[in-house]
Every structure is written in structure tokens, then in C-alpha cells.
Design an enzyme around this catalytic site. Structure first.
Site, PDB file in Angstrom:
ATOM      1  N   GLY A  28       0.809  -1.220   0.000  1.00  0.00           N
ATOM      2  CA  GLY A  28       0.000   0.000   0.000  1.00  0.00           C
ATOM      3  C   GLY A  28       0.838   1.265   0.000  1.00  0.00           C
ATOM      4  N   TYR A  29       0.152   2.394   0.280  1.00  0.00           N
ATOM      5  CA  TYR A  29       0.737   3.738   0.152  1.00  0.00           C
ATOM      6  C   TYR A  29       1.327   3.860  -1.256  1.00  0.00           C
ATOM      7  CZ  TYR A  29       1.828   8.221   2.151  1.00  0.00           C
ATOM      8  OH  TYR A  29       1.837   9.568   2.429  1.00  0.00           O
ATOM      9  N   HIS A  31       2.295   4.435  -5.191  1.00  0.00           N
ATOM     10  CA  HIS A  31       2.882   5.501  -6.013  1.00  0.00           C
ATOM     11  C   HIS A  31       3.009   4.977  -7.441  1.00  0.00           C
ATOM     12  CE1 HIS A  31       6.478   3.083  -5.612  1.00  0.00           C
ATOM     13  NE2 HIS A  31       6.443   3.217  -4.296  1.00  0.00           N
ATOM     14  N   GLU A  32       3.588   5.782  -8.291  1.00  0.00           N
ATOM     15  CA  GLU A  32       3.649   5.442  -9.709  1.00  0.00           C
ATOM     16  C   GLU A  32       4.416   4.130  -9.967  1.00  0.00           C
ATOM     17  OE1 GLU A  32       2.721   5.526 -13.554  1.00  0.00           O
ATOM     18  OE2 GLU A  32       1.778   6.769 -12.013  1.00  0.00           O
ATOM     19  N   HIS A  34       4.214   1.344  -8.122  1.00  0.00           N
ATOM     20  CA  HIS A  34       3.193   0.293  -8.011  1.00  0.00           C
ATOM     21  C   HIS A  34       2.258   0.331  -9.227  1.00  0.00           C
ATOM     22  CE1 HIS A  34       3.931   1.297  -3.610  1.00  0.00           C
ATOM     23  NE2 HIS A  34       4.173   0.014  -3.616  1.00  0.00           N
ATOM     24  N   GLY A 143       8.624  -5.259  -8.881  1.00  0.00           N
ATOM     25  CA  GLY A 143       9.466  -4.153  -9.356  1.00  0.00           C
ATOM     26  C   GLY A 143      10.948  -4.477  -9.221  1.00  0.00           C
ATOM     27  N   LYS A 145      13.001  -2.390  -8.512  1.00  0.00           N
ATOM     28  CA  LYS A 145      13.415  -1.594  -7.338  1.00  0.00           C
ATOM     29  C   LYS A 145      13.871  -2.500  -6.194  1.00  0.00           C
ATOM     30  CE  LYS A 145      13.164   1.593  -4.003  1.00  0.00           C
ATOM     31  NZ  LYS A 145      12.590   0.899  -2.906  1.00  0.00           N
ATOM     32  N   GLN A 149      14.460  -9.149  -3.936  1.00  0.00           N
ATOM     33  CA  GLN A 149      13.141  -9.746  -3.698  1.00  0.00           C
ATOM     34  C   GLN A 149      12.662 -10.475  -4.958  1.00  0.00           C
ATOM     35  OE1 GLN A 149       9.703  -7.930  -1.435  1.00  0.00           O
ATOM     36  NE2 GLN A 149       9.159  -7.293  -3.497  1.00  0.00           N
ATOM     37  N   SER A 181       9.420   5.323  -3.647  1.00  0.00           N
ATOM     38  CA  SER A 181       9.292   4.382  -2.535  1.00  0.00           C
ATOM     39  C   SER A 181       8.309   4.970  -1.535  1.00  0.00           C
ATOM     40  CB  SER A 181      10.652   4.189  -1.865  1.00  0.00           C
ATOM     41  OG  SER A 181      10.483   3.576  -0.602  1.00  0.00           O
TER      42      SER A 181
HETATM   43  P1  AMP Z   1       5.934  -2.511  -1.696  1.00  0.00           P
HETATM   44  O1  AMP Z   1       4.584  -1.909  -1.542  1.00  0.00           O
HETATM   45  O2  AMP Z   1       7.047  -1.580  -1.342  1.00  0.00           O
HETATM   46  O3  AMP Z   1       6.062  -3.862  -1.036  1.00  0.00           O
HETATM   47  O4  AMP Z   1       6.125  -2.779  -3.242  1.00  0.00           O
HETATM   48  C1  AMP Z   1       5.217  -3.556  -3.973  1.00  0.00           C
HETATM   49  C2  AMP Z   1       5.784  -3.832  -5.342  1.00  0.00           C
HETATM   50  O5  AMP Z   1       6.025  -2.594  -6.005  1.00  0.00           O
HETATM   51  C3  AMP Z   1       7.125  -4.566  -5.279  1.00  0.00           C
HETATM   52  O6  AMP Z   1       7.173  -5.520  -6.328  1.00  0.00           O
HETATM   53  C4  AMP Z   1       8.116  -3.455  -5.511  1.00  0.00           C
HETATM   54  O7  AMP Z   1       9.333  -3.893  -6.085  1.00  0.00           O
HETATM   55  C5  AMP Z   1       7.350  -2.570  -6.482  1.00  0.00           C
HETATM   56  N1  AMP Z   1       7.890  -1.219  -6.470  1.00  0.00           N
HETATM   57  C6  AMP Z   1       8.086  -0.421  -5.389  1.00  0.00           C
HETATM   58  N2  AMP Z   1       8.674   0.742  -5.757  1.00  0.00           N
HETATM   59  C7  AMP Z   1       8.841   0.675  -7.094  1.00  0.00           C
HETATM   60  C8  AMP Z   1       9.393   1.546  -8.072  1.00  0.00           C
HETATM   61  N3  AMP Z   1       9.883   2.742  -7.754  1.00  0.00           N
HETATM   62  N4  AMP Z   1       9.401   1.145  -9.351  1.00  0.00           N
HETATM   63  C9  AMP Z   1       8.908  -0.068  -9.709  1.00  0.00           C
HETATM   64  N5  AMP Z   1       8.373  -0.936  -8.846  1.00  0.00           N
HETATM   65  C10 AMP Z   1       8.344  -0.579  -7.555  1.00  0.00           C
END
Ligand code: AMP
Length: 276
Positions: A28-29, A31-32, A34, A143, A145, A149, A181
Site C-alpha cells: 500500500g501507500y 505511487h507510480e 506500483h 518491481g 526496485k 526480492q 518508494s
Molecule cells: P511494496 O509496496 O514496497 O512492497 O512494493 C510492492 C511492489 O512494487 C514490489 O514488487 C516493488 O518492487 C514494487 N515497487 C516499489 N517501488 C517501485 C518503483 N519505484 N518502481 C517499480 N516498482 C516498484
């Protein structure tokens, strides 16, 4: 768009879906970064499922589980145009009393983020394995990023013969290069300015490699010097490793993953680039 909170209801809805199901797990939270994953899932699937679950088992003691940013209303508004199902289970729904199982992926989980955050990947693999079992997607989107993972999830899926395809998509960045992030929201304005040093140091590594430098020691040294020019930045690690095995390299070769974790105050940011 349906918003589902129980595993039973998610399973029931899944049974009604026909055609490819694209799945984007998130905390959650949004951004572009996701949204880029959701958009790709939308383009390739009949149905799109997004999960929002801040997974306690992937946070270590003293990490930011409690303070992790949350804004469900805003997340749902962002997902609405592209998503069929949002799966938002509670912690007890995912980890009821007596829950006591693990999914352990081997040596690649002990390096880089795994070395700095013991137990982190054990939390990631158990929650992702559970989500895959519940949602049963055709494809799941991650991602670049979070490079390690993505590698760990691919390995888990291959080793355990899970019946889905893992898609990894490029890191989405702010105009000044900072990787998007959810944790960027913790940065104060000075730290936010300083945080651009991550991408600048990755670009420096790329530039050195393109100009023929192949010593990882030399590249890491120059990156370290650059980051140390930022008084607000505190390096956790800088790694130049094989992009698949995550073993450290002495000499850069194609598909080297340059990755790092750097702290700004109590905020720990990660970023990476693949040299190819
Ligand atoms: P998170 O909510 O941080 O667990 O991220 C969920 C998914 O979004 C994961 O697969 C991350 O790698 C991906 N993600 C987070 N930030 C980015 C980003 N800046 N660019 C691309 N994918 C992202």
C-alpha cells in the site's frame, strides 16, 4: 472494483474468474512504481488483483512496521480505474493464532538485504507464497526496485514448482532520479535532497563501466567517495554482484547488479541498477 478482506471471499471470487489473472502484491501507500505494475497487469490479463497488506513478518524488531505509511482511501482511488479486485486481509486473517510455517529460500536470501535484515526474506517468502495460493494468479508482477526480492521470488516459484509466471518491471523514478518508494515520505527536505546521491552513485558506476573500468573495488570506492560527500547519508552496504546468484564479483561482467542501502536519519533506502 471489489474490495475483499477475507481469504474465503477471495477464493470464491477467484473461482469465478476466467482467463489470465494478473496479480500485484503491495504494502500500500501506492505511487507510480506500483501503478506501473498494475498497468502492465491490466494490459496482459482478463482480471487484475492487487493486494494491500503491510506484512509484519518481513519487518525486523525496531524496524518501521508500526509507522509504515498507510492511506487506504487514496490507494483505492488510484486502483479503481485499473483493478478488478483489491485483497486487503487483516493481520489475523493472514496469521491466525497458531500460525507456524516457513518457506525458506537458500543462500540468496542471506546476502545483501538478507545480511542487513535477518529474517526479512523469510517474511517475504511466506507472505508471497500464501498470497499466490489464495489468489492463484497466472502472472505476478514485481518491481526491479527490490531486485533481490524479485530474484528470491523467482527462485521460490521455480524450486517449488508454483504454477505462475513472475514478471519484473523497471524501477520508476522521480524526475531527479530518486527511486519512488513509500518510505520516501519519511524524508525531511534536506534528506530528500541528499537522497538523490543514490541514483547519482549508480550512474557513476554505470559511467565507469561504460568507460572500461572493470574492477568492482575501484567502482565501489568511487561510489563510496561520492556518497560520503553527502553528510546526511550513511552507507549500509554497496554491492556489485551477479544479478542471478547475488554472489559478489571481483570483476564487473554483464548482468552485474549494483545495489545499495543507505540511511538518511532513521530512513533506510535501497536502489540498484543492472550493468548490461
Ligand atoms: P511494496 O509496496 O514496497 O512492497 O512494493 C510492492 C511492489 O512494487 C514490489 O514488487 C516493488 O518492487 C514494487 N515497487 C516499489 N517501488 C517501485 C518503483 N519505484 N518502481 C517499480 N516498482 C516498484
Amino acid at each position: 472494483m471489489k474490495v475483499i478482506e477475507t481469504i474465503a471471499e477471495m477464493r470464491q471470487l477467484r473461482q469465478q474468474l476466467t482467463g489470465p489473472v494478473g496479480f500485484v502484491p503491495t504494502m500500500g501507500y501506492l505511487h507510480e512504481g506500483h501503478i506501473s505494475l498494475v498497468r502492465q497487469a491490466r494490459a496482459e490479463s482478463s482480471s487484475v488483483v492487487v493486494s494491500i497488506f503491510v506484512n509484519p513478518t518481513q519487518f525486523g524488531p525496531g524496524e518501521d512496521f508500526k509507522s509504515y505509511p498507510r492511506d487506504t482511501q487514496r490507494d483505492l482511488a488510484m486502483l479503481e480505474p485499473m483493478t478488478d479486485i483489491v485483497f486487503m486481509p487483516s493481520t489475523v486473517e493472514m496469521y491466525p493464532d497458531g500460525f507456524d510455517s516457513r518457506v525458506e529460500v537458500g543462500s540468496i536470501t542471506e546476502r545483501l538485504e538478507g545480511a542487513s535484515r535477518p529474517g526479512h526474506f523469510s517474511g517475504v517468502t511466506i507472505v508471497v507464497a500464501k498470497l499466490f495460493n489464495i489468489v492463484q494468479p497466472t502472472r505476478a508482477y514485481f518491481g526491479q526496485k527490490d531486485a533481490q526480492q524479485a530474484v528470491v521470488i523467482r527462485k521460490m516459484v521455480a524450486d517449488l514448482n508454483m504454477n505462475l509466471e513472475i514478471v519484473t518491471l523497471p524501477t520508476v523514478r522521480e524526475p531527479d532520479g530518486l527511486a519512488m518508494s513509500s518510505r520516501n515520505t519519511y524524508l525531511n527536505p534536506g534528506q530528500r535532497r541528499a537522497a538523490t546521491v543514490l541514483y547519482r552513485s549508480l550512474k557513476l558506476a554505470q559511467e565507469m563501466w561504460l568507460q572500461g573500468e572493470s574492477s568492482t573495488d575501484e567502482i565501489r570506492h568511487k561510489m563510496t567517495e561520492l556518497i560520503r560527500e553527502e553528510p546526511l547519508a550513511d552507507i549500509d552496504y554497496i554491492s556489485i554482484a551477479d544479478a542471478e546468484t547475488l554472489e559478489e564479483l571481483y570483476t564487473v561482467r554483464a548482468k552485474a547488479l549494483v545495489s545499495m542501502a543507505v540511511k538518511f536519519g532513521s530512513t533506510r533506502l535501497i536502489d540498484n541498477i543492472v550493468l548490461e
